[in-house]
Design a protein around this motif. Structure first.
Motif, PDB file in Angstrom:
ATOM      1  N   GLU A 140       0.813  -1.211   0.000  1.00 48.78           N
ATOM      2  CA  GLU A 140       0.000   0.000   0.000  1.00 48.78           C
ATOM      3  C   GLU A 140       0.847   1.262   0.000  1.00 48.78           C
ATOM      4  O   GLU A 140       0.379   2.326  -0.358  1.00 48.78           O
ATOM      5  N   SER A 141       2.116   1.130   0.385  1.00 50.87           N
ATOM      6  CA  SER A 141       2.972   2.314   0.426  1.00 50.87           C
ATOM      7  C   SER A 141       3.600   2.629  -0.922  1.00 50.87           C
ATOM      8  O   SER A 141       4.305   3.614  -1.063  1.00 50.87           O
ATOM      9  N   GLY A 142       3.331   1.758  -1.896  1.00 53.18           N
ATOM     10  CA  GLY A 142       3.838   2.034  -3.233  1.00 53.18           C
ATOM     11  C   GLY A 142       5.202   1.442  -3.512  1.00 53.18           C
ATOM     12  O   GLY A 142       5.900   1.894  -4.399  1.00 53.18           O
ATOM     13  N   THR A 143       5.616   0.414  -2.757  1.00 52.93           N
ATOM     14  CA  THR A 143       6.869  -0.242  -3.035  1.00 52.93           C
ATOM     15  C   THR A 143       6.716  -1.108  -4.267  1.00 52.93           C
ATOM     16  O   THR A 143       5.973  -2.078  -4.258  1.00 52.93           O
ATOM     17  N   ALA A 144       7.383  -0.751  -5.336  1.00 56.00           N
ATOM     18  CA  ALA A 144       7.199  -1.474  -6.595  1.00 56.00           C
ATOM     19  C   ALA A 144       7.835  -2.842  -6.516  1.00 56.00           C
ATOM     20  O   ALA A 144       8.877  -3.043  -5.905  1.00 56.00           O
ATOM     21  N   VAL A 145       7.219  -3.777  -7.177  1.00 51.02           N
ATOM     22  CA  VAL A 145       7.714  -5.139  -7.184  1.00 51.02           C
ATOM     23  C   VAL A 145       9.031  -5.250  -7.928  1.00 51.02           C
ATOM     24  O   VAL A 145       9.784  -6.183  -7.745  1.00 51.02           O
ATOM     25  N   THR A 146       9.336  -4.289  -8.760  1.00 52.56           N
ATOM     26  CA  THR A 146      10.545  -4.343  -9.562  1.00 52.56           C
ATOM     27  C   THR A 146      11.720  -3.608  -8.929  1.00 52.56           C
ATOM     28  O   THR A 146      12.744  -3.422  -9.556  1.00 52.56           O
ATOM     29  N   ASP A 147      11.602  -3.204  -7.673  1.00 52.08           N
ATOM     30  CA  ASP A 147      12.680  -2.441  -7.044  1.00 52.08           C
ATOM     31  C   ASP A 147      14.020  -3.173  -7.103  1.00 52.08           C
ATOM     32  O   ASP A 147      15.061  -2.560  -7.223  1.00 52.08           O
ATOM     33  N   ALA A 324       2.992  -3.723  -7.147  1.00 47.96           N
ATOM     34  CA  ALA A 324       3.657  -2.873  -8.133  1.00 47.96           C
ATOM     35  C   ALA A 324       3.090  -1.467  -8.227  1.00 47.96           C
ATOM     36  O   ALA A 324       3.631  -0.637  -8.948  1.00 47.96           O
ATOM     37  N   MET A 325       1.997  -1.200  -7.543  1.00 50.00           N
ATOM     38  CA  MET A 325       1.433   0.145  -7.589  1.00 50.00           C
ATOM     39  C   MET A 325       2.177   1.087  -6.638  1.00 50.00           C
ATOM     40  O   MET A 325       2.706   0.632  -5.627  1.00 50.00           O
ATOM     41  N   PRO A 326       2.203   2.393  -6.918  1.00 47.76           N
ATOM     42  CA  PRO A 326       1.533   3.091  -8.015  1.00 47.76           C
ATOM     43  C   PRO A 326       2.335   3.153  -9.313  1.00 47.76           C
ATOM     44  O   PRO A 326       1.845   3.626 -10.314  1.00 47.76           O
ATOM     45  N   GLU A 327       3.581   2.656  -9.289  1.00 48.38           N
ATOM     46  CA  GLU A 327       4.410   2.761 -10.488  1.00 48.38           C
ATOM     47  C   GLU A 327       3.800   2.039 -11.683  1.00 48.38           C
ATOM     48  O   GLU A 327       3.955   2.476 -12.823  1.00 48.38           O
ATOM     49  N   LEU A 328       3.119   0.928 -11.426  1.00 49.84           N
ATOM     50  CA  LEU A 328       2.568   0.135 -12.510  1.00 49.84           C
ATOM     51  C   LEU A 328       1.628   0.949 -13.398  1.00 49.84           C
ATOM     52  O   LEU A 328       1.647   0.823 -14.631  1.00 49.84           O
ATOM     53  N   ALA A 329       0.803   1.789 -12.793  1.00 48.65           N
ATOM     54  CA  ALA A 329      -0.193   2.531 -13.560  1.00 48.65           C
ATOM     55  C   ALA A 329       0.443   3.492 -14.563  1.00 48.65           C
ATOM     56  O   ALA A 329      -0.161   3.815 -15.589  1.00 48.65           O
ATOM     57  N   THR A 406      -7.722  -4.071 -14.788  1.00 55.39           N
ATOM     58  CA  THR A 406      -7.222  -3.614 -16.087  1.00 55.39           C
ATOM     59  C   THR A 406      -5.748  -3.232 -16.050  1.00 55.39           C
ATOM     60  O   THR A 406      -5.023  -3.467 -17.025  1.00 55.39           O
ATOM     61  N   THR A 407      -5.278  -2.655 -14.965  1.00 52.40           N
ATOM     62  CA  THR A 407      -3.923  -2.105 -14.968  1.00 52.40           C
ATOM     63  C   THR A 407      -2.855  -3.159 -15.225  1.00 52.40           C
ATOM     64  O   THR A 407      -1.992  -2.966 -16.104  1.00 52.40           O
ATOM     65  N   PRO A 408      -2.843  -4.290 -14.520  1.00 49.72           N
ATOM     66  CA  PRO A 408      -1.841  -5.315 -14.869  1.00 49.72           C
ATOM     67  C   PRO A 408      -2.045  -5.879 -16.262  1.00 49.72           C
ATOM     68  O   PRO A 408      -1.080  -6.104 -16.994  1.00 49.72           O
ATOM     69  N   ASN A 409      -3.304  -6.121 -16.621  1.00 49.75           N
ATOM     70  CA  ASN A 409      -3.577  -6.732 -17.916  1.00 49.75           C
ATOM     71  C   ASN A 409      -3.269  -5.803 -19.077  1.00 49.75           C
ATOM     72  O   ASN A 409      -2.727  -6.237 -20.101  1.00 49.75           O
ATOM     73  N   VAL A 410      -3.620  -4.537 -18.959  1.00 51.21           N
ATOM     74  CA  VAL A 410      -3.472  -3.604 -20.080  1.00 51.21           C
ATOM     75  C   VAL A 410      -2.092  -2.959 -20.094  1.00 51.21           C
ATOM     76  O   VAL A 410      -1.414  -2.929 -21.130  1.00 51.21           O
ATOM     77  N   VAL A 411      -1.662  -2.419 -18.967  1.00 52.74           N
ATOM     78  CA  VAL A 411      -0.355  -1.756 -18.925  1.00 52.74           C
ATOM     79  C   VAL A 411       0.767  -2.780 -18.962  1.00 52.74           C
ATOM     80  O   VAL A 411       1.758  -2.612 -19.680  1.00 52.74           O
ATOM     81  N   GLY A 412       0.606  -3.865 -18.188  1.00 48.93           N
ATOM     82  CA  GLY A 412       1.647  -4.874 -18.127  1.00 48.93           C
ATOM     83  C   GLY A 412       1.673  -5.785 -19.338  1.00 48.93           C
ATOM     84  O   GLY A 412       2.654  -5.838 -20.079  1.00 48.93           O
ATOM     85  N   MET A 413       0.568  -6.517 -19.543  1.00 50.22           N
ATOM     86  CA  MET A 413       0.537  -7.501 -20.623  1.00 50.22           C
ATOM     87  C   MET A 413       0.304  -6.854 -21.989  1.00 50.22           C
ATOM     88  O   MET A 413       1.089  -7.022 -22.921  1.00 50.22           O
ATOM     89  N   GLY A 414      -0.808  -6.147 -22.143  1.00 46.09           N
ATOM     90  CA  GLY A 414      -1.204  -5.654 -23.456  1.00 46.09           C
ATOM     91  C   GLY A 414      -0.281  -4.609 -24.032  1.00 46.09           C
ATOM     92  O   GLY A 414      -0.036  -4.586 -25.241  1.00 46.09           O
TER      93      GLY A 414
END
Length: 513
Positions: A140-147, A324-329, A406-414
């Motif tokens: 919830e603090s916005g620590t991205a999974v890709t750090d 991964a949020m909020p960076e993912l968006a 939508t965010t993982p599917n569209v921003v990440g995958m699509g």
């Protein structure tokens, strides 16, 4: 105890309800003026909430149902009547929603305690332990999974969940000896095949009242408000499960990746909207499917394919989104900035595949997963659309869409805005569309041509995409074969491809594709 449930937490046995005597539901309206959601999406949510209210009252709960412009307005009214009340709610899968709710309650003198959302199969702790990430920071603090360069892979998670739950397992091994049956699930139906009937849930008085309200309040929204057919009650959702398992599941696997002119549903379950509203829990759709396999009423490839969609992919994207949020968006590793061409809104294009897919969304707020990934997202990827803009379109247009969906599917995958979910972009030319559909037969564009006025737009845009992003994509997992084809083209061919791609982008931007 007062339980505050959201419009996507409509399960009659949600954990907080078991000890509640009072339930708060808020139907807020102003948010849908800021975003032009499909009218069928708004009808679905508001109608499901009102039916849930009525069901709770029939079961003996004291329900406060507030219709207001904003959640803040509703809570202001609630705490004026119930000063200092302590509320209990379930966590939301949407980023930032829980902090926002706590703030709204705190500002009005109340308190909000949040408990685990039990409408998913797996918990936050389950995923964090599997992934080896810091569980003290729940995302919830916005620590991205890709750090630390971490990219999670759905297949590993899917196998873990099956082992932990025992779903389709034979001891330590997968039932049937294989973890997935993708190779069997890429068939196209023969011309004489007809898909089974789609269940239709006729609007009752409550739903018709919501339809009238939506039509009056949101009369300028994109999408067809007529023909509403989605389940809005628990009973209807369970009926939809029974229909899928008994009628559609047996052929779901073979044709789950297929597309057919004039058909929008094929054998897909059409259960995602009910699942994402909370009308159904994952086990309530998975267990009947597994039982159908065990009784010999459905083949393993169909059942496994469906199970993977629910306990594999749906659970996976929920957790990756959280981590991964909020960076993912805002992810956009390819630096794509183009606006969506008008055809995504009006469906006016000579490209048969795009016209069909956009038409399905406009008419019903729905298109199945291959249309989403390999037609709607694929074209936007090749065209160069900003991932955030494409994500917004999906969020507005689909009845089963929420930001966490939508965010993982569209921003990440699509859009391949990040490699956190996929090691390569899901980019394809007309060959894929032709192989998985009959669209090309009815399309004026030539599927086998790359350049020239009659050439399928997917082809030039595909090769131009690979060339434009060569620095990022060459050497990326599973892209070697594609770049071996890139290397075979000479300068003259590349000039023709670039010119054709430029002409296509101009035509699409002007609504003339």
């Amino acid at each position: 105890m007062t339980v505050w449930l959201l419009g996507d937490q409509l399960h009659p046995d949600a954990t907080p309800l078991r000890s509640a005597d009072h339930v708060l539901l808020v139907e807020a309206h102003a948010f849908a003026e800021r975003r032009r959601y499909h009218p069928q999406k708004l009808t679905l949510v508001f109608s499901a909430m009102r039916h849930f209210r009525d069901d709770l009252r029939d079961r003996g709960y004291d329900v406060t149902y507030l219709r207001a412009e904003t959640f803040g307005d509703a809570l202001e009214e609630y705490f004026e009547a119930n000063p200092g009340d302590d509320l209990v709610g379930m966590r939301s899968p949407s980023h930032g929603a829980d902090e926002w709710r706590r703030r709204l309650v705190d500002e009005r003198g109340g308190a909000l305690t949040l408990v685990e959302n039990d409408l998913f199969l797996t918990s936050r702790a389950d995923f964090d332990a599997w992934a080896g990430v810091d569980a003290s920071d729940d995302g919830e603090s916005g620590t991205a999974v890709t750090d630390e360069g971490t990219a999670f892979r759905q297949e590993d998670w899917y196998r873990h969940v099956r082992r932990e739950t025992g779903i389709l397992m034979d001891g330590d091994d997968p039932v049937g000896g294989a973890w997935n049956y993708d190779e069997e699930n890429r068939e196209t139906p023969p011309p004489e095949w007809s898909p089974p009937d789609v269940p239709r849930f006729e609007p009752d008085g409550t739903t018709r009242g919501v339809q009238a309200f939506v039509a009056e309040r949101y009369d300028d929204h994109w999408g067809d408000p007529s023909g509403f057919r989605w389940p809005v009650t628990r009973e209807e959702a369970l009926t939809a499960v029974d229909h899928f398992v008994s009628v559609r599941l047996s052929e779901f696997g073979d044709y789950q990746d297929a597309m057919r002119d004039g058909e929008w549903a094929l054998c897909h379950s059409l259960l995602s909207a009910a699942l994402n509203l909370g009308l159904l829990r994952p086990r309530e759709v998975v267990d009947p499917a597994v039982a159908a396999y065990e009784s010999g009423d459905a083949p393993l490839n169909s059942v496994e394919g469906f199970v993977r969609q629910v306990i594999g992919w749906r659970e996976f994207v929920r957790h990756v989104y959280r981590r991964a949020m909020p960076e993912l968006a805002e992810a956009n590793q390819l630096g794509q900035t183009a606006s969506l061409p008008p055809l995504y809104w009006d469906g006016e294009t000579e490209m048969r595949c795009l016209s069909e897919a956009v038409g399905h969304v406009r008419k019903r707020g729905y298109a199945h997963h291959i249309e989403r990934l390999m037609i709607l997202a694929n074209f936007a990827l090749l065209y160069g659309v900003d991932p955030a803009e494409l994500n917004e379109w999906f969020h507005l247009g689909f009845v089963d869409a929420y930001h966490w969906v939508t965010t993982p599917n569209v921003v990440g995958m699509g859009s391949f805005g990040t490699d956190v979910l996929s090691s390569k972009p899901y980019a394809a030319s007309a060959n894929y569309v032709d192989g998985m559909s009959d669209y090309c037969a009815a399309c004026p564009y030539a599927k086998s041509e790359t350049t020239g006025e009659n050439a399928c737009p997917f082809n030039a845009l595909y090769w131009d995409f690979l060339k434009r992003h060569e620095e990022t994509l060459r050497g990326t997992g599973r892209m070697g074969l594609m770049y071996s084809h890139v290397d075979r083209k000479d300068d003259a061919e590349w000039r023709a491809i670039r010119q054709r791609a430029e002409d296509l982008r101009t035509a699409a931007a002007e609504g003339e594709l």
